[in-house]
Design an enzyme around this catalytic site. Structure first.
Site, PDB file in Angstrom:
ATOM      1  CG  HIS A  18      -1.795  -1.041   1.206  1.00 48.42           C
ATOM      2  ND1 HIS A  18      -2.024  -1.752   2.544  1.00 48.42           N
ATOM      3  CD2 HIS A  18      -2.853  -1.509   0.325  1.00 48.42           C
ATOM      4  CE1 HIS A  18      -3.104  -2.791   2.451  1.00 48.42           C
ATOM      5  NE2 HIS A  18      -3.576  -2.480   1.173  1.00 48.42           N
ATOM      6  CE  LYS A  42     -12.788  -6.848   3.953  1.00 44.90           C
ATOM      7  NZ  LYS A  42     -12.400  -6.151   2.852  1.00 44.90           N
ATOM      8  NE  ARG A  91      -2.961  -7.659  -3.813  1.00 41.45           N
ATOM      9  CZ  ARG A  91      -3.394  -7.822  -2.718  1.00 41.45           C
ATOM     10  NH1 ARG A  91      -3.007  -8.142  -1.570  1.00 41.45           N
ATOM     11  NH2 ARG A  91      -4.881  -7.884  -2.642  1.00 41.45           N
ATOM     12  CB  SER A 129      -4.075  -6.750   5.204  1.00 43.94           C
ATOM     13  OG  SER A 129      -3.950  -5.160   4.620  1.00 43.94           O
TER      14      SER A 129
HETATM   15  P1  ADP Z   1      -9.940  -4.141   0.176  1.00 44.42           P
HETATM   16  O1  ADP Z   1     -10.492  -4.524   1.211  1.00 44.42           O
HETATM   17  O2  ADP Z   1     -10.959  -2.696  -0.151  1.00 44.42           O
HETATM   18  O3  ADP Z   1      -9.467  -5.030  -1.051  1.00 44.42           O
HETATM   19  P2  ADP Z   1      -7.050  -3.696   1.049  1.00 44.42           P
HETATM   20  O4  ADP Z   1      -6.476  -2.821   2.065  1.00 44.42           O
HETATM   21  O5  ADP Z   1      -6.941  -5.036   1.199  1.00 44.42           O
HETATM   22  O6  ADP Z   1      -8.628  -3.265   0.895  1.00 44.42           O
HETATM   23  O7  ADP Z   1      -6.606  -3.067  -0.571  1.00 44.42           O
HETATM   24  C1  ADP Z   1      -6.618  -1.923  -0.637  1.00 44.42           C
HETATM   25  C2  ADP Z   1      -6.249  -1.649  -2.220  1.00 44.42           C
HETATM   26  O8  ADP Z   1      -4.724  -2.100  -2.368  1.00 44.42           O
HETATM   27  C3  ADP Z   1      -6.646  -2.808  -3.142  1.00 44.42           C
HETATM   28  O9  ADP Z   1      -7.001  -2.193  -4.623  1.00 44.42           O
HETATM   29  C4  ADP Z   1      -5.788  -3.905  -3.185  1.00 44.42           C
HETATM   30  O10 ADP Z   1      -5.765  -4.761  -4.595  1.00 44.42           O
HETATM   31  C5  ADP Z   1      -4.419  -2.896  -3.002  1.00 44.42           C
HETATM   32  N1  ADP Z   1      -3.218  -3.667  -2.584  1.00 44.42           N
HETATM   33  C6  ADP Z   1      -3.306  -4.751  -1.475  1.00 44.42           C
HETATM   34  N2  ADP Z   1      -2.110  -5.011  -1.279  1.00 44.42           N
HETATM   35  C7  ADP Z   1      -1.307  -4.683  -2.252  1.00 44.42           C
HETATM   36  C8  ADP Z   1       0.196  -4.707  -2.515  1.00 44.42           C
HETATM   37  N3  ADP Z   1       0.901  -5.404  -2.082  1.00 44.42           N
HETATM   38  N4  ADP Z   1       0.577  -4.046  -3.655  1.00 44.42           N
HETATM   39  C9  ADP Z   1      -0.275  -3.194  -4.159  1.00 44.42           C
HETATM   40  N5  ADP Z   1      -1.586  -2.933  -4.316  1.00 44.42           N
HETATM   41  C10 ADP Z   1      -1.986  -3.753  -3.087  1.00 44.42           C
END
Ligand code: ADP
Length: 162
Positions: A18, A42, A91, A129
């Site tokens: 992120h 969630k 990803r 996460s």
């Molecule tokens: P959500 O529950 O909305 O998917 P996340 O916090 O898991 O929220 O992810 C937010 C955004 O960041 C999403 O678009 C996800 O694909 C992206 N994301 C998550 N991990 C990574 C990573 N390692 N590299 C790039 N983008 C990521």
């Protein structure tokens, strides 16, 4: 022209994947808002306020980034900050279908808003996460996955829940 980009997500917690996306976007827009989407459906490890603090402390070097919490539709939030750009990270192929569905849904709700998909840096491709929480739960090293502040918070949280 949109001067503000909004990067919505759960960020439970923020990972280096992120952070990388936010750093790259922050160079393109006057302001980037990292939006913690609060969903009552969630379950999360960190409260929205805790997540906000972790993001702020992980991004203190970026002056044009701010963090906000929102419950409800992202498209409604976008109007309040006058932004037309939703940023999402991509990803692997598995992310694609979900992101496509979300982008189309948002397009239906607000046709003037575009979703900008940013490819994850290969270095961070495997970081999620969820994965990070699992590593923390089993006492694995969080080095290279999250910032130091997040690693500390995860370690403390896991100790407390044992
Ligand atoms: P959500 O529950 O909305 O998917 P996340 O916090 O898991 O929220 O992810 C937010 C955004 O960041 C999403 O678009 C996800 O694909 C992206 N994301 C998550 N991990 C990574 C990573 N390692 N590299 C790039 N983008 C990521």
């Amino acid at each position: 022209m949109s001067k503000v980009a909004v990067y919505p997500g759960s960020f439970d917690p923020i990972t280096l994947g992120h952070v990388d996306i936010i750093q790259r976007i922050s160079h393109l827009y006057e302001e980037t808002v990292v939006l913690i989407s609060q969903s009552p459906n969630k379950a999360s490890l960190f409260t929205p306020q805790e997540r906000k603090e972790l993001i702020e402390r992980s991004l203190s070097h970026l002056k044009n980034v701010r963090v906000d919490i929102h419950e409800g539709l992202t498209t409604d939030y976008m109007k309040t900050v006058n932004s037309q750009v939703i940023v999402r990270g991509l990803r692997a192929v598995v992310d694609f279908e979900y992101e496509l569905t979300m982008a189309n849904m948002n397009k239906m709700l607000a046709p003037s808003i575009e979703t900008l998909l940013v490819f994850a840096d290969p270095k961070y491709y495997f970081i999620s996460s969820r994965g990070v929480k699992e590593v923390a739960q089993h006492g694995g090293s969080l080095q290279g996955l999250v910032t130091d502040v997040v690693a500390d918070a995860l370690t403390k949280k896991m100790k407390r829940s044992k």
